[in-house]
Design an enzyme around this catalytic site. Structure first.
Site, PDB file in Angstrom:
ATOM      1  CG  ASN A  10      -1.740   1.201   1.429  1.00  0.00           C
ATOM      2  OD1 ASN A  10      -1.818   2.034   0.524  1.00  0.00           O
ATOM      3  ND2 ASN A  10      -2.387   1.324   2.573  1.00  0.00           N
ATOM      4  CD1 TRP A  11       3.342   0.933  -2.780  1.00  0.00           C
ATOM      5  CD2 TRP A  11       3.348   1.960  -4.768  1.00  0.00           C
ATOM      6  NE1 TRP A  11       3.968   0.096  -3.678  1.00  0.00           N
ATOM      7  CE2 TRP A  11       3.983   0.708  -4.906  1.00  0.00           C
ATOM      8  CE3 TRP A  11       3.234   2.778  -5.896  1.00  0.00           C
ATOM      9  CZ2 TRP A  11       4.503   0.261  -6.125  1.00  0.00           C
ATOM     10  CZ3 TRP A  11       3.755   2.340  -7.119  1.00  0.00           C
ATOM     11  CH2 TRP A  11       4.384   1.094  -7.222  1.00  0.00           C
ATOM     12  CE  LYS A  12      -0.057   3.208   4.818  1.00  0.00           C
ATOM     13  NZ  LYS A  12      -0.008   3.322   6.265  1.00  0.00           N
ATOM     14  CG  HIS A  96      -5.904   1.496   5.475  1.00  0.00           C
ATOM     15  ND1 HIS A  96      -5.441   2.390   6.410  1.00  0.00           N
ATOM     16  CD2 HIS A  96      -4.865   0.659   5.208  1.00  0.00           C
ATOM     17  CE1 HIS A  96      -4.172   2.110   6.690  1.00  0.00           C
ATOM     18  NE2 HIS A  96      -3.808   1.064   5.968  1.00  0.00           N
ATOM     19  CD  GLU A  98      -2.957   5.092   7.101  1.00  0.00           C
ATOM     20  OE1 GLU A  98      -3.022   5.194   5.864  1.00  0.00           O
ATOM     21  OE2 GLU A  98      -1.959   4.624   7.691  1.00  0.00           O
ATOM     22  CD  GLU A 168      -3.565  -3.128   7.492  1.00  0.00           C
ATOM     23  OE1 GLU A 168      -2.431  -3.280   7.039  1.00  0.00           O
ATOM     24  OE2 GLU A 168      -4.253  -2.122   7.267  1.00  0.00           O
ATOM     25  N   GLY A 174       2.404   1.694  10.870  1.00  0.00           N
ATOM     26  CA  GLY A 174       3.317   2.824  10.729  1.00  0.00           C
ATOM     27  C   GLY A 174       4.051   3.178  12.020  1.00  0.00           C
ATOM     28  CB  SER A 214       5.293  -2.353  11.915  1.00  0.00           C
ATOM     29  OG  SER A 214       4.850  -1.036  12.216  1.00  0.00           O
ATOM     30  N   GLY A 235       2.737  -1.360   4.356  1.00  0.00           N
ATOM     31  CA  GLY A 235       2.757   0.069   4.067  1.00  0.00           C
ATOM     32  C   GLY A 235       4.181   0.536   3.816  1.00  0.00           C
ATOM     33  N   GLY A 236       4.809   1.080   4.856  1.00  0.00           N
ATOM     34  CA  GLY A 236       6.131   1.697   4.730  1.00  0.00           C
ATOM     35  C   GLY A 236       7.157   0.869   3.963  1.00  0.00           C
TER      36      GLY A 236
HETATM   37  C1  PEP Z   1      -0.853  -0.242   6.275  1.00  0.00           C
HETATM   38  O1  PEP Z   1      -0.972   0.949   6.094  1.00  0.00           O
HETATM   39  O2  PEP Z   1      -1.736  -1.002   5.881  1.00  0.00           O
HETATM   40  C2  PEP Z   1       0.330  -0.718   6.976  1.00  0.00           C
HETATM   41  C3  PEP Z   1       0.315  -1.945   7.397  1.00  0.00           C
HETATM   42  O3  PEP Z   1       1.370   0.180   7.143  1.00  0.00           O
HETATM   43  P1  PEP Z   1       2.824  -0.140   7.759  1.00  0.00           P
HETATM   44  O4  PEP Z   1       3.311  -1.410   7.103  1.00  0.00           O
HETATM   45  O5  PEP Z   1       3.652   1.029   7.429  1.00  0.00           O
HETATM   46  O6  PEP Z   1       2.623  -0.349   9.235  1.00  0.00           O
END
Ligand code: PEP
Length: 255
Positions: A10-12, A96, A98, A168, A174, A214, A235-236
């Site tokens: 997920n490049w957000k 999600h 967010e 999640e 994050g 993470s 994500g990251g």
């Molecule tokens: C996400 O946004 O779905 C996520 C899991 O982010 P991160 O891997 O950065 O925690």
């Protein structure tokens, strides 16, 4: 039953079109060789078309990060499943944390989106998970089950079977603080039991449940080899092809 792993990046709201294209090329080159797992990238909306072209003829699949439930209409600023299908998306992330946290996404919206995605032959990646406060209050399972029940409410067993669930924990997104493999496995197994209760054991056995929060190359193998963890939503670490490819190759990293 062996479920096919699914790893999604997920490049957000990151990356220009040029940066997205560069990352897409690297992901294609590093991840296309894995024929026994699904690899999905979710670029920002502005890059979807360009990335789709870049990934043409590759095994990497394309996801959007959100959608509206209507096929079309006067919904300024929104994008429909029909439009995403037209763009070449195969998957759409819904619910999600967010979006729930910053944009007021409700369980009811998630339910409508999931229904609509199936109507348009798109695979929903349904995100569910508890906040730190809810975990500390002992409410993890009630939160997760309410979110899951709503998301699956309008689906048949066959539609549920082909949906992807992403567990999640919000406190792990994050933050660099991932759930331990045992913590994640416990919730994943409980999610599968809920699906069995709502549909039946064969549906529960088939649904793929990703862990997100993470995920990094250093913890991916331990998490992804838990019996009820069938992949990751990243994500990251998906913003660099090296770390994403190392997560995708979690099995080989173990060897
Ligand atoms: C996400 O946004 O779905 C996520 C899991 O982010 P991160 O891997 O950065 O925690």
């Amino acid at each position: 039953m062996a479920r096919r792993p699914i790893i999604a990046g997920n490049w957000k709201m990151h990356l220009s079109i040029a940066e997205s294209l560069a990352l897409a090329s690297e992901v294609r080159d590093r991840c296309s060789r894995f024929r026994d797992r699904d690899v999905v990238v979710a670029p920002p909306l502005t890059s979807l078309y360009a990335v789709k072209e870049r990934l043409a003829d590759s095994r990497i699949q394309l996801a959007a990060q959100n959608c509206h439930w209507a096929a079309q209409g006067a919904y300024t600023g929104e994008v429909s499943p029909t439009q995403l299908k037209d763009l070449g998306c195969t998957h759409v992330i819904v619910g999600h944390s967010e979006r729930r946290q910053y944009f007021g996404e409700t369980d009811e919206w998630v339910s409508r989106k999931v229904r609509s995605l199936h109507d348009h032959d798109l695979v929903p990646i349904i995100c569910i998970g508890e906040t730190l406060e809810q975990r500390e209050a002992g409410d993890t399972m009630s939160v997760v089950s309410t979110q899951l029940e709503a998301a699956l409410a309008a689906l048949s067993g066959d539609e549920a079977r082909t949906s992807v669930v992403a567990y999640e924990p919000v406190w792990a997104i994050g933050t660099g603080r991932n759930a331990t493999p045992a913590q994640a496995q416990e919730v994943h197994a409980a999610i599968r039991r809920l699906i069995a209760k709502r549909f039946d054991a064969s549906v529960a056995d088939a649904v793929r449940i990703q862990y997100g929060g993470s995920v990094k190359p250093e913890n991916a193998a331990e998490l992804l080899t838990q019996p009820d963890i069938d992949g990751a939503l990243v994500g990251g670490a998906s913003l660099k092809s090296d770390s994403f490819a190392r997560i995708v190759s979690f099995r080989e990293e173990l060897a």
